[in-house]
Design a protein around this motif. Structure first.
Motif, PDB file in Angstrom:
ATOM      1  N   SER A  20       0.960  -0.555   0.113  1.00  0.00           N
ATOM      2  CA  SER A  20       0.211   0.077  -0.357  1.00  0.00           C
ATOM      3  C   SER A  20       0.660   1.285   0.470  1.00  0.00           C
ATOM      4  O   SER A  20       2.033   1.330   0.739  1.00  0.00           O
ATOM      5  N   ALA A  21       0.647   1.375  -1.464  1.00  0.00           N
ATOM      6  CA  ALA A  21       1.540   3.233  -1.032  1.00  0.00           C
ATOM      7  C   ALA A  21       0.635   4.251  -0.768  1.00  0.00           C
ATOM      8  O   ALA A  21      -0.654   4.586  -0.980  1.00  0.00           O
ATOM      9  N   ARG A  22       1.302   5.602   0.455  1.00  0.00           N
ATOM     10  CA  ARG A  22      -0.122   6.094   0.931  1.00  0.00           C
ATOM     11  C   ARG A  22       0.359   7.843  -0.324  1.00  0.00           C
ATOM     12  O   ARG A  22       1.318   7.876  -0.874  1.00  0.00           O
ATOM     13  N   ILE A  23      -0.596   7.718  -0.255  1.00  0.00           N
ATOM     14  CA  ILE A  23      -1.074   9.462  -1.024  1.00  0.00           C
ATOM     15  C   ILE A  23      -1.032  10.187  -0.092  1.00  0.00           C
ATOM     16  O   ILE A  23      -1.730  10.065   1.878  1.00  0.00           O
ATOM     17  N   GLU A  24      -0.628  11.713  -0.158  1.00  0.00           N
ATOM     18  CA  GLU A  24      -0.498  12.506   0.802  1.00  0.00           C
ATOM     19  C   GLU A  24      -1.337  13.623   0.245  1.00  0.00           C
ATOM     20  O   GLU A  24      -1.782  13.849   2.136  1.00  0.00           O
ATOM     21  N   ARG A  25      -1.448  14.287  -0.455  1.00  0.00           N
ATOM     22  CA  ARG A  25      -2.660  15.041  -0.831  1.00  0.00           C
ATOM     23  C   ARG A  25      -2.647  14.692  -2.431  1.00  0.00           C
ATOM     24  O   ARG A  25      -1.995  14.508  -2.999  1.00  0.00           O
ATOM     25  N   ILE A  26      -4.096  15.140  -2.311  1.00  0.00           N
ATOM     26  CA  ILE A  26      -4.799  16.436  -3.602  1.00  0.00           C
ATOM     27  C   ILE A  26      -4.894  17.277  -4.222  1.00  0.00           C
ATOM     28  O   ILE A  26      -5.751  17.774  -3.433  1.00  0.00           O
ATOM     29  N   HIS A  27      -4.278  17.830  -5.527  1.00  0.00           N
ATOM     30  CA  HIS A  27      -4.889  19.787  -5.570  1.00  0.00           C
ATOM     31  C   HIS A  27      -5.820  20.011  -6.601  1.00  0.00           C
ATOM     32  O   HIS A  27      -5.056  18.755  -7.360  1.00  0.00           O
ATOM     33  N   LEU A  28      -6.205  20.571  -6.506  1.00  0.00           N
ATOM     34  CA  LEU A  28      -6.493  21.338  -8.091  1.00  0.00           C
ATOM     35  C   LEU A  28      -5.308  22.215  -8.743  1.00  0.00           C
ATOM     36  O   LEU A  28      -5.234  22.958  -7.524  1.00  0.00           O
ATOM     37  N   GLU A  29      -5.784  22.210 -10.071  1.00  0.00           N
ATOM     38  CA  GLU A  29      -4.744  23.664 -10.559  1.00  0.00           C
ATOM     39  C   GLU A  29      -5.185  23.859 -11.746  1.00  0.00           C
ATOM     40  O   GLU A  29      -5.448  22.969 -12.305  1.00  0.00           O
ATOM     41  N   GLU A  30      -4.587  24.272 -12.249  1.00  0.00           N
ATOM     42  CA  GLU A  30      -4.825  24.821 -13.852  1.00  0.00           C
ATOM     43  C   GLU A  30      -3.474  25.111 -14.643  1.00  0.00           C
ATOM     44  O   GLU A  30      -1.959  25.052 -13.868  1.00  0.00           O
ATOM     45  N   ASP A  31      -3.674  24.054 -16.119  1.00  0.00           N
ATOM     46  CA  ASP A  31      -2.756  24.343 -16.030  1.00  0.00           C
ATOM     47  C   ASP A  31      -2.016  25.097 -17.369  1.00  0.00           C
ATOM     48  O   ASP A  31      -2.933  25.993 -17.265  1.00  0.00           O
ATOM     49  N   ALA A  32      -0.720  25.386 -17.624  1.00  0.00           N
ATOM     50  CA  ALA A  32       0.351  26.332 -18.467  1.00  0.00           C
ATOM     51  C   ALA A  32      -0.727  26.639 -19.945  1.00  0.00           C
ATOM     52  O   ALA A  32      -0.532  25.762 -19.850  1.00  0.00           O
ATOM     53  N   GLY A  33      -0.061  27.577 -20.597  1.00  0.00           N
ATOM     54  CA  GLY A  33       0.184  26.721 -21.781  1.00  0.00           C
ATOM     55  C   GLY A  33       0.817  26.067 -22.959  1.00  0.00           C
ATOM     56  O   GLY A  33       1.742  25.451 -21.636  1.00  0.00           O
ATOM     57  N   LYS A  34       1.358  26.629 -23.685  1.00  0.00           N
ATOM     58  CA  LYS A  34       2.430  25.688 -24.600  1.00  0.00           C
ATOM     59  C   LYS A  34       3.155  26.771 -25.574  1.00  0.00           C
ATOM     60  O   LYS A  34       3.246  27.216 -25.898  1.00  0.00           O
ATOM     61  N   SER A  35       4.759  26.258 -25.347  1.00  0.00           N
ATOM     62  CA  SER A  35       5.484  26.969 -26.137  1.00  0.00           C
ATOM     63  C   SER A  35       5.913  26.330 -27.474  1.00  0.00           C
ATOM     64  O   SER A  35       5.888  25.385 -27.342  1.00  0.00           O
TER      65      SER A  35
END
Ligand code: ADP
Ligand code: MG
Ligand code: ZN
Length: 491
Positions: free
Chosen positions: A119-134
């Motif tokens: 069993s591998a523990r999860i520390e946290r899950i969070h929401l965020e936005e992606d960036a654009g692309k060069s």
């Protein structure tokens, strides 16, 4: 030096999943691939001054679903923060993410098989936005352009504890996490196209001592890359430490062509980003009732489906894993069992025979063809019949391979072309008289081998079967040939 008994690797993964929402996380722009550059954009995701973000409820629901499936605690209140850094694909100059108050905390992921289960523990899950692309080299003078279509795509970052210790475990962790995300319907799970991205933190230490300095590896877009990159990095760090050197904390890039990790930048610390609460968004509140509803709506998870298939139909772990990897694959399989009369099938060999047939014979032809699995899905009833005919010896291995190759390379519907190809392949030679003649010819041609067989080397019976098959152009009934060869040699 991977085998070094005194040094042990410690691995923790950070996985970014692009969420399959219709629209972006803070605006109404469409989330999709392949639009012309900078067309799925608006003042919010372009980062124009004064534009205000509005949180997408669908992204929150997907985060909650994922958290529940991974056994996390969903936080009643979480907070969005600005993570400040400069990069051309980040027009605002900061990414909206979650800092020390993420939406999910804790949780775990089961990996490994049999004795290696863990069993591998999860520390946290969070929401965020992606960036654009060069986009490099797109300008008239070879300049770099920026495409902001991806900017503002919702991401879920799943941060694992440093609980993994081998490259294999790292790959299995991503594999299992991917299976869960695609079964939840929150991510399309495409590693190659980057809708699921994995960063691996790797360090090496002597057991019992504090954890070593870690390096973070990026740019691995397949399980193979993950295994190779982590293995390389463990070896590199062990080598440095064995010679009395020190590890410098770094972000490194996997170079698949050179087969090595290369330094990209010195690792930044959290305080380099000057996190502060996003003033344009209220703290995110998730109601208990909402969580309860989401829990009720959770689908059967990959590990549960695998257990059921193994228990009900006697599938091997490997076959069950392969089936469950893709929701469409396992759904089609179960649908076909139901059509084939699953109620009576439980005790029979058919379900496991069909699963093995799909994984071994059909999958190889499918992979080569590069057709979508949906084509196979639509032809499952024909494959079901074909598999049984093959199993009963009405179709030889060679004929089956021909039928599959021909059908998969045809442009028509797979079901139709399977039938056409099978008709063209004709029937297997099972006429006993014809088979006896072929067996007699082969026995006459190989007197030395006959002597060896009669002298006790019975394992060369397979050689005779192969030769008889050759005489019959690969179209013989292998089972009958086997019996006739035995009969002829023991006379
Ligand atoms: P950051 O915010 O700088 O990325 P975190 O403390 O959040 O740092 O850790 C990120 C990831 O690094 C986690 O997946 C964690 O498991 C892993 N990690 C932390 N320390 C180590 C270590 N000593 N060796 C390997 N992995 C580590
Ligand atoms: Mg990190
Ligand atoms: Zn927008």
């Amino acid at each position: 030096m991977t085998g070094s008994p005194t040094w042990q690797a410690v691995i923790g993964l950070e996985v970014h999943a692009q969420l399959r929402t219709q629209t972006k996380i803070f605006c109404g722009c469409a989330v999709r691939f392949g639009s012309p550059a900078n067309t799925d954009v608006c003042p919010v995701c372009l980062g124009l001054p004064g534009a205000l973000p509005v949180l997408n409820a669908a992204a929150v629901q997907m985060a909650v679903r994922t958290g529940l499936a991974l056994g996390c605690t969903i936080q009643a209140v979480s907070v969005f923060s600005r993570k400040n850094y400069f990069y051309p694909d980040l027009p605002k100059g900061y990414q909206i993410s979650q800092g020390d108050q993420p939406i999910c905390l804790g949780g775990q992921l089961q990996i490994g098989r049999g004795d290696h289960a863990k069993s591998a523990r999860i520390e946290r899950i969070h929401l965020e936005e992606d960036a654009g692309k060069s986009l490099h080299g797109v300008g008239p003078g070879g300049q770099t352009g920026v495409d902001l279509n991806r900017a503002g795509t919702p991401l879920l970052e799943i941060v694992g504890k440093p609980d993994l210790s081998t490259p294999q475990e790292a790959a299995e962790y991503v594999e299992e996490l991917r299976a869960i995300l695609v079964h939840l319907g929150v991510c399309d799970g495409n590693l190659e196209q980057g809708s699921l991205r994995c960063d691996a933190n790797v360090s090496v230490h002597r057991p019992g001592e504090p954890l070593g300095i870690r390096c973070e590896i990026k740019n691995m877009n397949s399980y193979r890359n993950i295994r190779d990159a982590v293995a390389y990095e463990i070896e590199r760090q062990t080598e440095v430490l064995v010679h009395g050197g020190v590890i410098v904390q770094q972000t490194r890039l996997w170079n698949p062509d050179q087969g090595r990790t290369e330094p990209m930048r010195s690792k930044e610390n959290a305080n380099d980003y000057r996190y502060f609460p996003e003033p344009d968004l209220m703290p995110l509140r998730v109601q208990a009732a909402e969580i309860a509803l989401a829990r009720q709506a959770l689908p059967e998870l990959p590990s549960e489906i695998r257990q059921r298939l193994q228990g009900d139909y006697g599938l091997s772990e490997g076959v069950a894993r392969w089936l469950v990897e893709e929701p469409q694959r396992v759904r089609g399989y179960e649908r076909q069992l139901a059509l084939g009369g699953a109620a009576d099938l439980g005790a029979s060999e058919l379900p496991s025979m069909f699963a093995n047939f799909l994984m071994s014979q059909v999958n190889a032809a499918w992979v080569r063809s590069q057709r979508p699995w949906a084509d196979v899905d639509a032809a499952l009833d024909t494959l079901w019949t074909l598999g049984q005919q093959w199993r009963e010896g009405q179709l030889s291995n060679k004929m089956l391979a021909q039928v599959l190759t021909q059908a998969f390379t045809s442009l028509n519907s797979l079901g139709d072309s399977l039938k056409t190809a099978q008709a063209a392949a004709g029937a297997v030679v099972s006429d006993v008289q014809a088979l006896r003649e072929a067996v007699a010819t082969v026995i006459g041609n190989f007197p030395k081998e006959v002597e060896r067989y009669r002298g006790g080397q019975v394992q060369i019976a397979g050689f005779f079967v192969g030769q008889v098959m050759r005489v019959l152009g690969g179209k013989g009934d292998a089972k009958r040939i086997g019996m006739l060869v035995h009969e002829a040699l023991t006379q």
